[in-house]
Design an enzyme around this catalytic site. Structure first.
Site, PDB file in Angstrom:
ATOM      1  N   GLU A   1     -47.660  76.038  28.973  1.00 23.76           N
ATOM      2  CA  GLU A   1     -47.007  76.933  29.603  1.00 23.76           C
ATOM      3  C   GLU A   1     -45.875  76.068  31.374  1.00 23.76           C
ATOM      4  OE1 GLU A   1     -46.520  80.923  28.933  1.00 23.76           O
ATOM      5  OE2 GLU A   1     -45.603  81.707  31.169  1.00 23.76           O
TER       6      GLU A   1
ATOM      7  N   ASP B   1     -43.355  77.468  33.884  1.00 20.30           N
ATOM      8  CA  ASP B   1     -42.374  78.672  34.139  1.00 20.30           C
ATOM      9  C   ASP B   1     -41.537  78.897  35.119  1.00 20.30           C
ATOM     10  OD1 ASP B   1     -43.979  80.225  32.597  1.00 20.30           O
ATOM     11  OD2 ASP B   1     -45.243  80.481  33.747  1.00 20.30           O
TER      12      ASP B   1
ATOM     13  N   GLU C   1     -40.069  81.593  37.139  1.00 17.50           N
ATOM     14  CA  GLU C   1     -40.222  83.007  37.264  1.00 17.50           C
ATOM     15  C   GLU C   1     -39.329  83.882  39.341  1.00 17.50           C
ATOM     16  OE1 GLU C   1     -44.124  84.996  35.578  1.00 17.50           O
ATOM     17  OE2 GLU C   1     -44.510  83.789  37.934  1.00 17.50           O
TER      18      GLU C   1
END
Length: 296
Positions: free
Chosen positions: A108, A110, A112
Site C-alpha cells: 500500500e 498512502d 492521508e
C-alpha cells in the site's frame, strides 16, 4: 517568495516538457470520467459526481463517510489526482488517497490528510506497506492552504523507487532495496482508492480534537486525474519490463533528478514534522533497515 515561485516555474516547465515526451510513448489508461474509471465502494448517497463525470466529491457526516476505487488494478506507473481538502474546522476527519493490493500481506502507498482545527495547518501523513508491514509514517505541513484550491498529489511507482509528490515536488522517496532485505512493493497489483472518514480517535493531536458535527457535512473534491500505468493482466513480467510503453521503468525514472533532489531536501528541511527513521524511542534504537540506506 519571488525566487521560490520562479524556481518552481522553471522546475515545472522542465517537468511538463519531460511529461509530454512520456505521454507520446505511454498508454494512458484513464478517461478523465470518474463514472467510467471508478466505482463507489462506500455510501453512494455521499458521493457526488458532476454531470460530465470530470469532478467528484466525497461527503462525511454523522450518518456515513464515503469512498471510491478504480475499476482496474495496476503494477507500476504514475498516478496524478487534483484534490481540494475539507475546509475550515476539519478536526478528526481523514481523507485517504492511496494504492492498495487489499491482500493479507498487502502492499500500500498512502496519502492521508489529517484534518485540523480552524487556523491550524493540515498534516499530510504518508505511509508505505510492503509485504504486510507498515510502520513507515512520515508527516509534513504543506506550504499552502490545501482547502482554498485544487493541488496535484502524485505517485510514481516503478521497479526502482516510489516517489510521492505534491504539485510535482517530491516529498517522499522509498527506494527499492530488496537486494538488501528491505521489502518493496513489486509483485502485487494495486487499485487506486479514495475515502473520507471519521478518524477522530487518532487523527488530530493524537485524538484530542474530535469532530464537531455541527460544522458538517465535510466535503473533499477531486478532479483532473491521470492514470498512466500498467494495467494488471495477470502477468507481472509485462509490467516489470523496461519497455518504451512502460516509461516509468526506464533509467530516466530510476532516481530523482538533481532538481528534484533539491526540492526533496527543501521539503524535509522546512516542512517535515515526523520521520519514522528518526524515532529511536519507538523502535527501541533498532530502526528499520531502509533508514540507513540511500533514498536515491
Amino acid at each position: 517568495m519571488k525566487n521560490f515561485h520562479t524556481t518552481l516555474l522553471i522546475f515545472f516547465t522542465g517537468f511538463v516538457s519531460s511529461s509530454l515526451f512520456q505521454v507520446s510513448v505511454a498508454s494512458i489508461v484513464s478517461t478523465g470520467d470518474f463514472n467510467k474509471d471508478f466505482f463507489v465502494i462506500w455510501s453512494p448517497t455521499h458521493v457526488n459526481t458532476s454531470s460530465d463525470g470530470h469532478t467528484r466529491s466525497l461527503i462525511l457526516d454523522q450518518e456515513s463517510g464515503s469512498g471510491f476505487a478504480s475499476n482496474q488494478m495496476f503494477l507500476f506507473g504514475q498516478i496524478d489526482m487534483q484534490i481540494k481538502l475539507v475546509p475550515a474546522d476539519s478536526a478528526g476527519t481523514v481523507l485517504a488517497y492511496y494504492l492498495t493490493s487489499d491482500q493479507p500481506n498487502r502492499d500500500e502507498i498512502d496519502f492521508e490528510f489529517l484534518g485540523n482545527v480552524s487556523g491550524q495547518p493540515y498534516i499530510l501523513q504518508t505511509n508505505i506497506f510492503a509485504d504486510g508491514t507498515d510502520n513507515r509514517e512520515e508527516r509534513i505541513y504543506l506550504w499552502f492552504d490545501p482547502t482554498k484550491d485544487f493541488h496535484s498529489y502524485s505517485v510514481l511507482w516503478n521497479m526502482h523507487q516510489i516517489v510521492l509528490m505534491v504539485d510535482m515536488i517530491p516529498i517522499r522517496v522509498y527506494r527499492n532495496h530488496a537486494d538488501k532485505g528491505v521489502a518493496f512493493p513489486r509483485w502485487q497489483p494495486m487499485s487506486l482508492k479514495a475515502t473520507l472518514w471519521n478518524g477522530d480517535s487518532w487523527a488530530t493531536r493524537g485524538g484530542q480534537d474530535k469532530i464537531d458535527w455541527t460544522k458538517g457535512p465535510f466535503i473533499a473534491s477531486f478532479r483532473n486525474y491521470k492514470i498512466d500505468a500498467c494495467v494488471w493482466k495477470g502477468n507481472p513480467r509485462f509490467c516489470r519490463a523496461a519497455s518504451p510503453t512502460n516509461w516509468w521503468n526506464q533509467y530516466s525514472s530510476s532516481t530523482l533528478t538533481s532538481t528534484q533532489r533539491r526540492w526533496f531536501k527543501w521539503v524535509r528541511k522546512y516542512h517535515m514534522i515526523y520521520d519514522y527513521c528518526q524515532d529511536n524511542e519507538r523502535f527501541q534504537n533498532n530502526l528499520p533497515r531502509e533508514c540507513s540506506l540511500p533514498k536515491y
